[in-house]
Scaffold this motif. Structure first.
Motif, PDB file in Angstrom:
ATOM      1  N   GLU A  84       0.821  -1.211   0.000  1.00  0.00           N
ATOM      2  CA  GLU A  84       0.000   0.000   0.000  1.00  0.00           C
ATOM      3  C   GLU A  84       0.856   1.264   0.000  1.00  0.00           C
ATOM      4  OE1 GLU A  84      -2.636  -0.266   3.301  1.00  0.00           O
ATOM      5  OE2 GLU A  84      -3.740  -1.995   2.497  1.00  0.00           O
ATOM      6  N   ASN A  85       2.100   1.141   0.431  1.00  0.00           N
ATOM      7  CA  ASN A  85       2.992   2.292   0.436  1.00  0.00           C
ATOM      8  C   ASN A  85       3.356   2.655  -1.005  1.00  0.00           C
ATOM      9  OD1 ASN A  85       5.770   3.589   0.382  1.00  0.00           O
ATOM     10  ND2 ASN A  85       5.286   3.690   2.569  1.00  0.00           N
ATOM     11  N   THR A  86       3.107   3.903  -1.386  1.00  0.00           N
ATOM     12  CA  THR A  86       3.306   4.331  -2.771  1.00  0.00           C
ATOM     13  C   THR A  86       4.766   4.231  -3.203  1.00  0.00           C
ATOM     14  OG1 THR A  86       1.459   5.879  -2.537  1.00  0.00           O
ATOM     15  CG2 THR A  86       2.928   6.205  -4.409  1.00  0.00           C
ATOM     16  N   ALA A  87       5.685   4.645  -2.341  1.00  0.00           N
ATOM     17  CA  ALA A  87       7.109   4.634  -2.689  1.00  0.00           C
ATOM     18  C   ALA A  87       7.616   3.205  -2.883  1.00  0.00           C
ATOM     19  CB  ALA A  87       7.917   5.344  -1.608  1.00  0.00           C
ATOM     20  N   ILE A  88       7.209   2.329  -1.967  1.00  0.00           N
ATOM     21  CA  ILE A  88       7.641   0.925  -2.072  1.00  0.00           C
ATOM     22  C   ILE A  88       7.015   0.276  -3.296  1.00  0.00           C
ATOM     23  CG2 ILE A  88       7.540  -1.339  -0.960  1.00  0.00           C
ATOM     24  CD1 ILE A  88       7.724   0.051   1.726  1.00  0.00           C
TER      25      ILE A  88
END
Length: 257
Positions: A84-88
């Motif tokens: 869910e983390n955009t960067a990851i």
């Protein structure tokens, strides 16, 4: 799997999380080495410490390399779907798009890729090709056959020595393959006198005849066992030899001239 029942969970976590250290991991077959490697590679991608195109994962066989590549891609895809983390998520997507730029293969193909980058410095033909397992076996076979031809032509006395101790050249091929598989192992050898086996043969004959008396003259319902069969076969082979020797000793020797 419940982490509480994994005895080496701490070591597994170290492999995945301690990305600034080089590690040497010793583990048996089926213990989860490939899983740990895949998880470490994914962690490197997620942490941003290493781009997928800068990774090299090396195995010993092509089958293992293909499995590692598939499992790495599957894990990247799984984490991408669940993240869910955009960067990851962006890092995982980039890794999937550039997977073909990473190196996941055998140690032979890895060394070959290095040599292709610097063929002159490595002293190799720029157009060289790697040998696959089948080609390697065929070349081993050809080398062995050529060696035997050269020996028969130039050093027949070596074959005579082998024949004198009851060894055929074909019996040595397996040893040749073993030695060429481990060229860094020094073979220790020494020449010794041929042992006198006649005293042992005489004692063996006595033992065989004694053992023969304990074998039923009539074959049992289930047949003779393997030991009984070998004893009887050995005794049968001894009798004709003894008869011939006895006949020769009873034949008068005549000479002419």
């Amino acid at each position: 799997m419940n982490e509480k029942v994994i005895p080496d969970i701490d070591e597994r976590n170290q492999i995945v999380n301690e990305l600034d250290k080089n590690m040497l991991v010793e583990a048996g077959a089926g213990s989860g080495k490939t899983t740990s490697i895949v998880n470490r590679m994914v962690s490197l991608v997620i942490s941003g410490k290493c781009k997928v195109e800068n990774m090299a994962a090396i195995t010993f066989t092509r089958k293992a390399a293909q499995e590692l590549k598939e499992r790495f891609q599957n894990e990247l895809e799984r984490r991408y779907r669940e993240e869910e983390n955009t960067a990851i998520k962006s890092a995982l997507k980039e890794a999937l798009e550039n997977m073909e730029k990473s190196f996941i293969g055998t140690i032979h193909s890895f060394c070959a890729s290095l040599l292709r980058e610097r063929p002159v410095e490595g002293g190799v033909d720029p157009d060289f090709e790697e040998m696959d397992e089948l080609t390697d076996k065929l070349m081993h076979k050809q080398a062995w056959q050529q060696y035997l031809l050269d020996i028969r032509k130039d050093f027949p006395e070596k074959l005579a020595e082998l024949n004198d101790i009851g060894i055929k050249p074909a019996d040595m091929e397996e040893i040749f393959n073993l030695l060429t598989e481990y060229p860094d192992v020094e073979v220790v050898r020494s020449r010794i006198q041929k042992p006198d086996l006649m005293p042992v043969v005489k004692e063996l004959k006595k033992l065989l005849y004694r053992a023969r008396h304990y074998i039923p003259k009539t074959e049992p319902e289930k047949g003779y066992d393997s030991l009984q069969s070998k004893i009887m076969d050995s005794v049968r082979k001894l009798k004709p030899t003894q008869s011939i020797l006895r006949g020769l000793s009873e034949t008068p020797l005549t000479m002419e001239g």
